[in-house]
Scaffold this motif. Structure first.
Motif, PDB file in Angstrom:
ATOM      1  N   VAL A  70       0.829  -1.206   0.000  1.00 15.93           N
ATOM      2  CA  VAL A  70       0.000   0.000   0.000  1.00 15.93           C
ATOM      3  C   VAL A  70       0.862   1.254   0.000  1.00 15.93           C
ATOM      4  CG1 VAL A  70      -1.792  -1.232   1.237  1.00 15.93           C
ATOM      5  CG2 VAL A  70      -0.190   0.202   2.499  1.00 15.93           C
ATOM      6  N   TRP A  71       2.132   1.060  -0.088  1.00 18.58           N
ATOM      7  CA  TRP A  71       3.003   2.228  -0.077  1.00 18.58           C
ATOM      8  C   TRP A  71       2.823   3.055  -1.335  1.00 18.58           C
ATOM      9  CZ3 TRP A  71       8.184  -0.565   1.427  1.00 18.58           C
ATOM     10  CH2 TRP A  71       8.121  -0.972   2.769  1.00 18.58           C
ATOM     11  N   SER A  72       2.966   4.292  -1.125  1.00 18.92           N
ATOM     12  CA  SER A  72       3.013   5.199  -2.260  1.00 18.92           C
ATOM     13  C   SER A  72       4.440   5.233  -2.788  1.00 18.92           C
ATOM     14  CB  SER A  72       2.593   6.603  -1.836  1.00 18.92           C
ATOM     15  OG  SER A  72       3.564   7.143  -0.966  1.00 18.92           O
ATOM     16  N   ARG A  73       4.589   5.972  -3.820  1.00 16.42           N
ATOM     17  CA  ARG A  73       5.922   6.107  -4.379  1.00 16.42           C
ATOM     18  C   ARG A  73       6.878   6.746  -3.359  1.00 16.42           C
ATOM     19  NH1 ARG A  73       6.933   8.955 -10.082  1.00 16.42           N
ATOM     20  NH2 ARG A  73       5.109   7.711 -10.525  1.00 16.42           N
ATOM     21  N   GLU A  74       6.343   7.718  -2.676  1.00 17.15           N
ATOM     22  CA  GLU A  74       7.180   8.365  -1.663  1.00 17.15           C
ATOM     23  C   GLU A  74       7.527   7.387  -0.546  1.00 17.15           C
ATOM     24  OE1 GLU A  74       5.405  11.353  -4.071  1.00 17.15           O
ATOM     25  OE2 GLU A  74       4.575   9.647  -3.059  1.00 17.15           O
ATOM     26  N   ASP A  75       6.558   6.560  -0.248  1.00 18.75           N
ATOM     27  CA  ASP A  75       6.823   5.563   0.788  1.00 18.75           C
ATOM     28  C   ASP A  75       7.949   4.622   0.354  1.00 18.75           C
ATOM     29  OD1 ASP A  75       4.849   6.634   2.358  1.00 18.75           O
ATOM     30  OD2 ASP A  75       3.310   5.244   1.661  1.00 18.75           O
ATOM     31  N   VAL A  76       7.900   4.294  -0.898  1.00 20.55           N
ATOM     32  CA  VAL A  76       8.959   3.413  -1.401  1.00 20.55           C
ATOM     33  C   VAL A  76      10.311   4.084  -1.240  1.00 20.55           C
ATOM     34  CG1 VAL A  76       9.909   2.372  -3.486  1.00 20.55           C
ATOM     35  CG2 VAL A  76       7.476   2.137  -2.974  1.00 20.55           C
ATOM     36  N   VAL A  77      10.339   5.341  -1.560  1.00 27.60           N
ATOM     37  CA  VAL A  77      11.597   6.075  -1.404  1.00 27.60           C
ATOM     38  C   VAL A  77      12.028   6.071   0.060  1.00 27.60           C
ATOM     39  CG1 VAL A  77      12.637   8.363  -1.565  1.00 27.60           C
ATOM     40  CG2 VAL A  77      11.230   7.490  -3.442  1.00 27.60           C
ATOM     41  N   SER A  78      11.048   6.313   0.912  1.00 26.87           N
ATOM     42  CA  SER A  78      11.381   6.296   2.339  1.00 26.87           C
ATOM     43  C   SER A  78      11.920   4.940   2.764  1.00 26.87           C
ATOM     44  CB  SER A  78      10.126   6.635   3.149  1.00 26.87           C
ATOM     45  OG  SER A  78       9.686   7.930   2.851  1.00 26.87           O
ATOM     46  N   PHE A  79      11.255   3.943   2.240  1.00 25.85           N
ATOM     47  CA  PHE A  79      11.701   2.597   2.586  1.00 25.85           C
ATOM     48  C   PHE A  79      13.127   2.352   2.105  1.00 25.85           C
ATOM     49  CE2 PHE A  79      12.297  -1.610   0.636  1.00 25.85           C
ATOM     50  CZ  PHE A  79      12.379  -2.376   1.790  1.00 25.85           C
ATOM     51  N   LEU A  80      13.396   2.782   0.903  1.00 28.13           N
ATOM     52  CA  LEU A  80      14.732   2.532   0.361  1.00 28.13           C
ATOM     53  C   LEU A  80      15.797   3.270   1.162  1.00 28.13           C
ATOM     54  CD1 LEU A  80      13.816   2.753  -3.422  1.00 28.13           C
ATOM     55  CD2 LEU A  80      14.371   0.695  -2.119  1.00 28.13           C
ATOM     56  N   ARG A  81      15.457   4.479   1.519  1.00 27.91           N
ATOM     57  CA  ARG A  81      16.426   5.235   2.320  1.00 27.91           C
ATOM     58  C   ARG A  81      16.628   4.571   3.686  1.00 27.91           C
ATOM     59  NH1 ARG A  81      13.890  10.981   0.523  1.00 27.91           N
ATOM     60  NH2 ARG A  81      15.170  11.309  -1.339  1.00 27.91           N
ATOM     61  N   TRP A  82      15.509   4.119   4.193  1.00 28.41           N
ATOM     62  CA  TRP A  82      15.605   3.423   5.472  1.00 28.41           C
ATOM     63  C   TRP A  82      16.453   2.165   5.331  1.00 28.41           C
ATOM     64  CZ3 TRP A  82      13.642  -1.537   6.277  1.00 28.41           C
ATOM     65  CH2 TRP A  82      13.693  -1.996   7.602  1.00 28.41           C
ATOM     66  N   ALA A  83      16.203   1.438   4.274  1.00 31.56           N
ATOM     67  CA  ALA A  83      16.948   0.193   4.074  1.00 31.56           C
ATOM     68  C   ALA A  83      18.429   0.473   3.878  1.00 31.56           C
ATOM     69  CB  ALA A  83      16.378  -0.557   2.877  1.00 31.56           C
ATOM     70  N   GLU A  84      18.707   1.539   3.192  1.00 33.57           N
ATOM     71  CA  GLU A  84      20.112   1.916   3.014  1.00 33.57           C
ATOM     72  C   GLU A  84      20.805   2.071   4.370  1.00 33.57           C
ATOM     73  OE1 GLU A  84      20.369   4.570  -1.118  1.00 33.57           O
ATOM     74  OE2 GLU A  84      20.314   5.523   0.850  1.00 33.57           O
ATOM     75  N   ARG A  85      20.086   2.791   5.206  1.00 35.30           N
ATOM     76  CA  ARG A  85      20.688   3.043   6.526  1.00 35.30           C
ATOM     77  C   ARG A  85      20.740   1.764   7.349  1.00 35.30           C
ATOM     78  NH1 ARG A  85      16.898   7.218   6.401  1.00 35.30           N
ATOM     79  NH2 ARG A  85      15.687   6.072   7.976  1.00 35.30           N
ATOM     80  N   GLU A  86      19.638   1.082   7.352  1.00 38.19           N
ATOM     81  CA  GLU A  86      19.529  -0.055   8.245  1.00 38.19           C
ATOM     82  C   GLU A  86      20.497  -1.167   7.904  1.00 38.19           C
ATOM     83  OE1 GLU A  86      17.596   1.543  10.867  1.00 38.19           O
ATOM     84  OE2 GLU A  86      17.418  -0.629  11.084  1.00 38.19           O
ATOM     85  N   PHE A  87      20.702  -1.336   6.625  1.00 34.35           N
ATOM     86  CA  PHE A  87      21.510  -2.488   6.223  1.00 34.35           C
ATOM     87  C   PHE A  87      22.835  -2.072   5.593  1.00 34.35           C
ATOM     88  CE2 PHE A  87      18.100  -5.029   7.397  1.00 34.35           C
ATOM     89  CZ  PHE A  87      16.925  -4.516   6.865  1.00 34.35           C
TER      90      PHE A  87
END
Length: 478
Positions: A70-87
């Motif tokens: 259900v993520w929006s495009r912006e959510d996807v971006v947020s997720f990717l940035r988060w994943a970058e940091r997290e992993f």
DNA sequence: TACCCGGAAGGTAT
DNA sequence: GATACCTTCCGGGT
């Protein structure tokens, strides 16, 4: 640095799926829209909830819904940035992920690896876990009669949720569509859900202001095909997420509002063709229809369930996302080419819930149109046809069979109004001229008054055409 | 081999 | 039940 999520049972993949996931306009979004049960649940629906509700979810940015679909495009971006940091991932090119959550969830591991070298596996695994968890939670929700046709932006909270399909049935009686994973997915889900119903399109206004519409200013959730093509050009499947509903599950729009799927504004919706399609969602379509296609619309609504209308919708997609399937060769004369016969047939098959549709069958339906002067074949050119009727005209003719006695209107509007969509694979200038000649050779009824744009085939433009009945002409065929 | 054609029968929705 | 609109299958031609 977090542990990288371990491998998950792979979802079925194939080259077709890969193709689906990225380069084709037939973006995964549409599948989720039509078959919102979630691909990750296929074959896993009987499984108990997978991993312990994994940490990532709780660590996701708070703005992100638990269900990545259900993520929006912006959510996807947020997720990717988060994943970058997290992993501690290598920097991810966000331009490669101009898509919403549903789309990214449909990317294969390979797709993700290609888009995010070095990080694809991690992203894939995280997404799969999230999806699985979301599915698990939803399975635990009480089932409802609502057809899975509706989109499922349901909150993962069991306490507040829109009608939820019975996820448990998904994996049962699977009858995979052999030719592609996408089709297989569709088959799986359709077999279970009977949900191939196209959602209505949100009004253009409803889309206004959404930042994702930059590359796709007009979205209308439409058919499965109308979803943003994940062709890397920024299909915006995410539109639906913001516009069709909000992540809380509350929205002025129906839950299955697929605003992500863009088709021309006045495009009709695909009305349910069978009771079973609506049985599970009483009022769903009516409500949606009222919302997006108020009765004040003077135009009969063919709902995209007629082949000619379907083709028009693809041809007239403002974002031109279906030119890999079908494209105008000469929009002025109504000449178009089926660029990908098999793919187009597949889309049509999904649209009509005939998963065994192929070009042979679809072309038979096209030939049916010869008799009623809706179409004709462009001689000597493979996969080239010509519309003989303005879509508005067609929509205003209650009984298409009457067209058998009517000569084509043969509109030949000024050519400057709408730029032709050029078919990428092959230059067609010369052909267009030839087609124009071909077009002209037909008896032409010019007793037409056209006001405004004279786009022969754009259903997205309201062309007021007054057609006078033509004298009967001998059938071109038969 | 693929495309194209059209007859025939049948299915589904209206 | 009639009709529209395909869908499916098929034999044949190019």
């Amino acid at each position: 640095m977090k542990l990288v999520p371990g491998p998950l049972p792979p979802i079925p993949t194939s080259s077709s799926m890969d193709r689906l996931a990225l380069p084709l306009p037939f973006s995964p979004d549409s599948l989720f829209w039509r078959y919102p049960l979630g691909f990750a649940s296929i074959g896993q629906a009987q499984q108990p909830p997978s991993s312990p509700l994994f940490d990532y979810k709780s660590q996701l940015p708070s703005s992100l819904a638990s269900d990545p679909r259900v993520w929006s495009r912006e959510d996807v971006v947020s997720f990717l940035r988060w994943a970058e940091r997290e992993f501690d991932l290598q920097p991810i090119d966000l331009d490669m992920f101009q898509m919403n959550g549903k789309a990214i969830c449909l990317l294969t591991r390979t797709d993700l690896a290609e888009r995010a070298p070095g990080s694809g596996d991690v992203l894939y695994n995280v997404l799969q876990i999230l999806v699985r968890e979301a599915n698990s939670l939803q399975r635990m929700l009480p089932s409802s009669p609502v057809t899975p046709t509706s989109r499922h932006p349901y909150p993962l909270s069991p306490h507040s949720h829109p009608p939820t399909p019975n996820w448990n049935i998904i994996a049962q009686n699977a009858d995979p569509f052999q030719s592609s994973h996408a089709a297989s997915l569709a088959a799986h889900l359709m077999a279970q859900s009977n949900s191939v119903t196209l959602s209505p399109a949100p009004s253009v206004d409803s889309q206004a202001g959404s930042p994702q519409h930059a590359d796709n200013p007009q979205t209308f959730g439409h058919s499965i095909f109308s979803m943003g093509g994940s062709n890397g050009s920024g299909s915006n499947p995410s539109d639906s997420d913001e516009d069709g509903y909000d992540k809380t599950g509350q929205s002025g729009s129906p839950p299955n509002t697929p605003s992500a799927y863009s088709l021309p504004p006045p495009l009709p919706t695909m009305a349910p063709r069978s009771p079973k399609e609506v049985a599970g969602s009483p009022g769903m379509f009516k409500a949606v229809g009222r919302e997006f296609f108020p009765n004040e619309s003077p135009e009969p609504n063919t709902n995209g369930r007629l082949l000619w209308d379907f083709l028009q919708q693809l041809l007239n997609d403002p974002a031109q996302r279906y030119t890999n399937y079908i494209a105008w060769k000469n929009r002025d004369t109504g000449v178009f080419k089926i660029v990908d016969p098999a793919g187009l047939a597949k889309l049509w098959g999904i649209q009509k819930n005939h998963l065994s549709m192929n070009y042979d069958k679809m072309s038979r339906a096209l030939r049916y149109y010869y008799r009623v002067n809706i179409l004709r074949k462009v001689q000597g050119e493979r996969h080239c046809y010509q519309f003989l009727r303005n879509p508005n005209e067609l929509k205003n003719i209650k009984n298409i069979s009457l067209l058998r006695q009517m000569s084509p209107t043969n509109l030949k509007p000024p050519a400057q109004i709408v730029p032709n969509v050029t078919i990428k694979p092959e230059p067609v200038e010369a052909e267009s001229e030839a087609n124009r000649d071909d077009y002209d050779e037909k008896p032409t009824d010019l007793s037409i008054t056209m006001e405004g744009p004279t786009d022969l085939s754009s259903s997205s433009r309201h062309v007021n055409i007054i057609c006078s009945p033509d004298p009967p002409i001998p059938p071109q065929h038969h």
